[in-house]
Design a protein around this motif. Structure first.
Motif, PDB file in Angstrom:
ATOM      1  N   ASN A 256       0.778  -1.114  -0.063  1.00  0.00           N
ATOM      2  CA  ASN A 256      -0.031  -0.079   0.009  1.00  0.00           C
ATOM      3  C   ASN A 256       0.801   1.223   0.086  1.00  0.00           C
ATOM      4  N   ARG A 257       1.744   1.215  -0.962  1.00  0.00           N
ATOM      5  CA  ARG A 257       2.791   2.363  -0.810  1.00  0.00           C
ATOM      6  C   ARG A 257       2.076   3.898  -1.186  1.00  0.00           C
ATOM      7  N   ASN A 258       1.359   3.829  -2.170  1.00  0.00           N
ATOM      8  CA  ASN A 258       0.964   4.984  -2.508  1.00  0.00           C
ATOM      9  C   ASN A 258      -0.530   5.201  -2.715  1.00  0.00           C
ATOM     10  N   SER A 259      -1.419   3.973  -2.118  1.00  0.00           N
ATOM     11  CA  SER A 259      -2.593   4.164  -2.245  1.00  0.00           C
ATOM     12  C   SER A 259      -3.594   4.076  -1.230  1.00  0.00           C
ATOM     13  N   THR A 260      -2.761   4.355  -0.089  1.00  0.00           N
ATOM     14  CA  THR A 260      -3.725   4.431   1.352  1.00  0.00           C
ATOM     15  C   THR A 260      -4.785   5.378   1.397  1.00  0.00           C
ATOM     16  N   LEU A 261      -5.836   5.164   1.508  1.00  0.00           N
ATOM     17  CA  LEU A 261      -6.931   5.918   1.513  1.00  0.00           C
ATOM     18  C   LEU A 261      -7.348   6.774   2.918  1.00  0.00           C
ATOM     19  N   ILE A 262      -7.053   7.945   3.017  1.00  0.00           N
ATOM     20  CA  ILE A 262      -7.153   8.857   4.319  1.00  0.00           C
ATOM     21  C   ILE A 262      -8.253   9.356   4.243  1.00  0.00           C
ATOM     22  N   GLU A 263      -9.201   9.345   5.280  1.00  0.00           N
ATOM     23  CA  GLU A 263     -10.640   9.757   5.149  1.00  0.00           C
ATOM     24  C   GLU A 263     -10.328  11.316   5.802  1.00  0.00           C
ATOM     25  N   PRO A 264     -11.035  12.419   5.163  1.00  0.00           N
ATOM     26  CA  PRO A 264     -10.839  13.729   5.797  1.00  0.00           C
ATOM     27  C   PRO A 264     -11.740  13.766   6.854  1.00  0.00           C
ATOM     28  N   ASN A 265     -11.814  14.950   7.530  1.00  0.00           N
ATOM     29  CA  ASN A 265     -12.663  15.345   8.676  1.00  0.00           C
ATOM     30  C   ASN A 265     -14.006  15.573   8.163  1.00  0.00           C
ATOM     31  N   LEU A 266     -15.016  14.479   8.156  1.00  0.00           N
ATOM     32  CA  LEU A 266     -16.250  14.692   7.526  1.00  0.00           C
ATOM     33  C   LEU A 266     -17.594  14.971   8.328  1.00  0.00           C
ATOM     34  N   LYS A 267     -17.078  15.630   9.524  1.00  0.00           N
ATOM     35  CA  LYS A 267     -17.929  15.957  10.411  1.00  0.00           C
ATOM     36  C   LYS A 267     -18.655  17.053   9.951  1.00  0.00           C
ATOM     37  N   ASP A 268     -20.056  17.320   9.948  1.00  0.00           N
ATOM     38  CA  ASP A 268     -20.859  18.213   9.429  1.00  0.00           C
ATOM     39  C   ASP A 268     -20.989  18.341   7.980  1.00  0.00           C
ATOM     40  N   TRP A 269     -20.372  17.412   7.270  1.00  0.00           N
ATOM     41  CA  TRP A 269     -20.584  17.331   5.761  1.00  0.00           C
ATOM     42  C   TRP A 269     -21.582  16.706   5.307  1.00  0.00           C
ATOM     43  N   PRO A 270     -22.517  17.249   4.375  1.00  0.00           N
ATOM     44  CA  PRO A 270     -23.802  16.402   3.874  1.00  0.00           C
ATOM     45  C   PRO A 270     -23.249  15.156   3.026  1.00  0.00           C
ATOM     46  N   CYS A 271     -24.101  14.140   3.415  1.00  0.00           N
ATOM     47  CA  CYS A 271     -23.732  12.897   3.008  1.00  0.00           C
ATOM     48  C   CYS A 271     -24.953  12.131   2.052  1.00  0.00           C
ATOM     49  N   VAL A 272     -24.676  11.386   1.042  1.00  0.00           N
ATOM     50  CA  VAL A 272     -25.928  10.893   0.477  1.00  0.00           C
ATOM     51  C   VAL A 272     -25.088   9.398   0.342  1.00  0.00           C
ATOM     52  N   ARG A 273     -26.233   8.321   0.623  1.00  0.00           N
ATOM     53  CA  ARG A 273     -25.740   6.928   0.123  1.00  0.00           C
ATOM     54  C   ARG A 273     -26.567   6.284  -0.875  1.00  0.00           C
ATOM     55  N   ALA A 274     -25.855   5.695  -1.748  1.00  0.00           N
ATOM     56  CA  ALA A 274     -26.565   4.954  -2.949  1.00  0.00           C
ATOM     57  C   ALA A 274     -25.975   3.371  -2.803  1.00  0.00           C
ATOM     58  N   ARG A 275     -26.886   2.496  -3.121  1.00  0.00           N
ATOM     59  CA  ARG A 275     -26.741   1.108  -3.366  1.00  0.00           C
ATOM     60  C   ARG A 275     -26.734   0.618  -4.744  1.00  0.00           C
ATOM     61  N   GLY A 276     -26.261  -0.499  -5.080  1.00  0.00           N
ATOM     62  CA  GLY A 276     -26.287  -1.135  -6.326  1.00  0.00           C
ATOM     63  C   GLY A 276     -25.808  -2.558  -6.298  1.00  0.00           C
ATOM     64  N   CYS A 277     -25.616  -2.876  -7.450  1.00  0.00           N
ATOM     65  CA  CYS A 277     -25.034  -4.479  -7.450  1.00  0.00           C
ATOM     66  C   CYS A 277     -24.597  -4.826  -8.776  1.00  0.00           C
ATOM     67  N   PHE A 278     -23.203  -5.550  -8.870  1.00  0.00           N
ATOM     68  CA  PHE A 278     -22.596  -6.066  -9.961  1.00  0.00           C
ATOM     69  C   PHE A 278     -23.449  -7.246 -10.217  1.00  0.00           C
ATOM     70  N   PHE A 279     -23.965  -7.849 -11.616  1.00  0.00           N
ATOM     71  CA  PHE A 279     -24.519  -8.898 -11.900  1.00  0.00           C
ATOM     72  C   PHE A 279     -23.670  -9.647 -12.895  1.00  0.00           C
ATOM     73  N   LEU A 280     -23.350 -10.918 -12.786  1.00  0.00           N
ATOM     74  CA  LEU A 280     -22.671 -11.519 -13.969  1.00  0.00           C
ATOM     75  C   LEU A 280     -23.622 -11.874 -14.973  1.00  0.00           C
ATOM     76  N   GLU A 281     -23.529 -11.768 -16.301  1.00  0.00           N
ATOM     77  CA  GLU A 281     -24.281 -12.279 -17.306  1.00  0.00           C
ATOM     78  C   GLU A 281     -23.718 -13.624 -17.576  1.00  0.00           C
ATOM     79  N   ASP A 282     -24.540 -14.387 -18.501  1.00  0.00           N
ATOM     80  CA  ASP A 282     -24.014 -15.713 -19.021  1.00  0.00           C
ATOM     81  C   ASP A 282     -22.661 -15.786 -19.863  1.00  0.00           C
ATOM     82  N   ASP A 283     -22.251 -14.837 -20.533  1.00  0.00           N
ATOM     83  CA  ASP A 283     -21.128 -14.587 -21.160  1.00  0.00           C
ATOM     84  C   ASP A 283     -19.953 -14.173 -20.436  1.00  0.00           C
ATOM     85  N   GLY A 284     -20.285 -14.161 -18.935  1.00  0.00           N
ATOM     86  CA  GLY A 284     -19.034 -13.485 -18.238  1.00  0.00           C
ATOM     87  C   GLY A 284     -18.993 -12.064 -18.067  1.00  0.00           C
ATOM     88  N   ASP A 285     -19.719 -11.347 -18.809  1.00  0.00           N
ATOM     89  CA  ASP A 285     -19.666  -9.839 -18.786  1.00  0.00           C
ATOM     90  C   ASP A 285     -20.346  -9.444 -17.301  1.00  0.00           C
TER      91      ASP A 285
END
Length: 627
Positions: A256-285
């Motif tokens: 994790n040399r250069n890719s560590t995710l550092i979370e900023p101070n999110l206090k009082d920041w408006p937030c929205v959450r969205a869900r979803g899903c990956f589905f596999l097709e018959d051809d592997g797509d």
């Protein structure tokens, strides 16, 4: 869509069940039919129709290569004389009958004549002299290409045993690629090829075409019976790969040399959450939800995506929690057809991938992505099918506990805004995935009359009752219920193995973003473009030897490697990809050796590579060869 339980037309009737005709097993193909199928596949890889004629030596050579042959110039000249104007499909079949694929034993025998030390290697000086001075001569540049091929040359020697293995793999892949292209296009399969039609409903011996007089000439009789000398065989083998380039990347364990995710101070920041899903097709797509996001003013933003942890059975780990996820953020321009790549969530903290930066006001597209290295088609057979419905002592149907638990997870996957209710729009994503149809306002009103809702949105209990109604409509027959579950990624043991639910969190400092799921789309299209663009912008480019029009771009993160091929030429190319020397690696193609076709003036994602075990070192070594 839901209707009145007393109606003859119900939601269950919309589910599609494979017809008996589709289940009917075809009789095995005869040797003659296999031969003609291979001929058709190779011919249609070069031409749009079997009615087109071969009008040049180059076209003949290319068609023979797609049929798994490796013709020398001497071989091509046998069939394309100065008097030849064109050859048709029947002519092509006759040639393939005469020119058998080169065996590995024949290749080894050809090379062994130059192996003075009998150690599986040929000195570069001897090989260069042989290729440029004797028989069907190569140019110095062509000979240098062979001597500089990675993996088969070292310490001034050419390892012809490795080269023969590489050659045989590529020849087989050329024919396999041609057959796959034929199989996916039903129109091509139904085409008439010369005097041959692929119609096996009434199985009989396929007709053998009579060789046209202009193909078999008296002057060619000796050539037909003679397979040619070893120099021609060696030359055709050497010319199989016109150019190549190699790539080697080594990674430390848990890097994790250069890719560590550092979370900023999110206090009082408006937030929205969205869900979803990956589905596999018959051809592997892969298919997934995609979103539009509106930001009213310039603001610092923090975006993350990770697998969604649904209801868990104690002591059992859900396979999708290890699936890699990513999120591309694209800016929508005024014409709404051209999108600008803004960023990619390339920082990681365990299973969370994120990005922090400034976004200006406007409309953005959020396109989730997974490489396909970890989300793959299930190969393990299910030994025991789970029970979905039962009857109590009074004969009433009820949903089993296991099925209710699975439906509860499906409800959470479908609840895209996470408010524990399903809106009509959310429910329609479920319907489109499982039945291919939408529920209209009138049908939604019927749902409201028969199933529990709150503020015109379906509750979890209402969702359960809807499926119980479907089971009752089928008198307990679970087949339609299984159609629904399988389309959502469940196997017959009620395990979610071919889907990955995910959750996206968006924090903005100055304004609350508006996010809405607008469609489900395959990994091709806009996602393919975004992936290519991100790799071309920051990846390392390597040109094929002696061919600056074919470029391989490689971009590495601590957790994955992606390669993109750019074809600047005016003709389609086939690239042979060999990962056999990689260690502790898995790619999205599922094979260490494969081939890809790249259209002219285009780019395409060649492969994604990830470590099998991140706790150990992993090394990606790949050779890309132009066939």
């Amino acid at each position: 869509m839901a209707t009145n339980p007393g109606s003859d037309v119900t939601l269950a009737n919309q589910k599609s069940v494979p017809s008996e005709n589709l289940r009917t097993k075809k009789l095995p193909l005869s040797e003659e039919e296999v031969f003609y199928m291979n001929c058709r596949a190779a011919y249609l890889t070069v031409f749009k129709s079997s009615l087109e004629n071969i009008i040049s030596k180059d076209q003949l050579c290319l068609a023979l290569q797609h049929a798994g042959r490796s013709p020398s110039q001497k071989t091509v000249n046998k069939y394309w004389t100065p008097q030849t104007a064109k050859l048709n499909f029947d002519d092509f079949c006759v040639i393939l009958r005469k020119e058998k694929p080169t065996s590995k034993a024949e290749l080894l025998k050809s090379f062994k004549q130059l192996d003075v030390n009998d150690d599986g290697c040929i000195l570069h000086t001897d090989l260069y002299r042989f290729l440029t001075k004797r028989g069907e001569k190569m140019t110095p540049e062509e000979a240098s290409t062979i001597i500089n091929l990675p993996d088969v040359n070292a310490d001034g020697k050419f390892d012809y045993i490795k080269f023969c293995k590489l050659y045989m793999t590529t020849s087989g892949q050329c024919l396999k690629t041609a057959l796959e292209k034929l199989q996916v296009d039903s129109k091509l399969r139904r085409q008439q090829f010369g005097s041959h039609m692929e119609g096996f409903s009434e199985r009989g011996p396929s007709p053998i075409p009579k060789p046209p007089p202009r193909i078999i000439r008296n002057s060619d009789q000796e050539a037909f019976s003679n397979k040619g000398d070893t120099r021609a065989s060696l030359l055709s083998t050497a010319r199989k790969f016109k150019a190549s380039v190699s790539c080697t990347i080594s990674m430390a364990a848990n890097s994790n040399r250069n890719s560590t995710l550092i979370e900023p101070n999110l206090k009082d920041w408006p937030c929205v959450r969205a869900r979803g899903c990956f589905f596999l097709e018959d051809d592997g797509d892969t298919v997934s939800h995609q979103y539009r996001m509106h930001i009213s003013q310039r603001s610092l933003a923090h975006l993350t995506i990770k697998p969604l942890n649904l209801t868990q059975v104690e002591g059992k780990v859900s396979p999708w929690l290890s699936v890699d996820t990513a999120l591309y953020i694209l800016k929508e321009n005024e014409n709404q057809a051209d999108f600008q790549l803004i960023c990619l969530t390339e920082l990681q903290n365990r299973e969370v991938f994120g990005w922090t930066g400034e976004l200006g006001p406007g409309v953005y597209w959020l396109i989730p992505s997974t490489t396909g290295c970890r989300l793959k088609k299930e190969r393990k057979p299910v030994t025991e099918e789970a029970q979905l419905v039962c009857r109590d002592q009074s004969g009433e149907l009820f949903l089993t506990q296991a099925f209710r638990a699975a439906l509860s997870d499906v409800f959470d996957m479908t609840d895209l805004d996470g408010n524990s209710l399903l809106s009509l729009e959310e429910y329609n994503f479920f319907e489109l995935r499982t039945s291919g149809e939408k529920c209209d306002e009138e049908a939604w009103l019927l749902c409201r009359e028969n199933f529990e809702m709150k503020e015109n949105e379906l509750t979890r209990q209402g969702f359960m009752d809807l499926h119980l109604m479907e089971a009752n409509d089928r008198e307990g027959d679970p087949r339609d219920l299984w159609v629904t579950l399988c389309s959502l990624g469940y196997n017959r043991a009620l395990e979610l193995t071919e889907a990955c639910p995910f959750v996206i969190d968006l924090h903005t400092e100055r304004c609350k973003p508006r996010v809405k799921a607008v469609r489900m789309e395959a990994s091709r299209g806009q996602l393919e473009k975004a992936t290519c663009q991100s790799v071309l912008l920051k990846g390392e480019a390597r040109a094929m030897d002696d061919d600056e029009k074919i470029l391989v771009y490689t971009r590495s993160w601590d957790f994955r490697i992606t390669s993109v091929i750019e074809n600047k030429s005016d003709s389609e190319v086939i690239i042979h990809v060999n990962n056999e020397l990689s260690k502790n690696c898995v790619n999205n193609r599922g094979l260490p050796v494969f081939a890809v076709e790249v259209a002219p003036q285009s780019t395409m994602v060649c492969q994604h590579v990830m470590p099998v075990d991140r706790r150990q070192e992993w090394a990606h070594h790949c050779v890309y060869s132009l066939v």
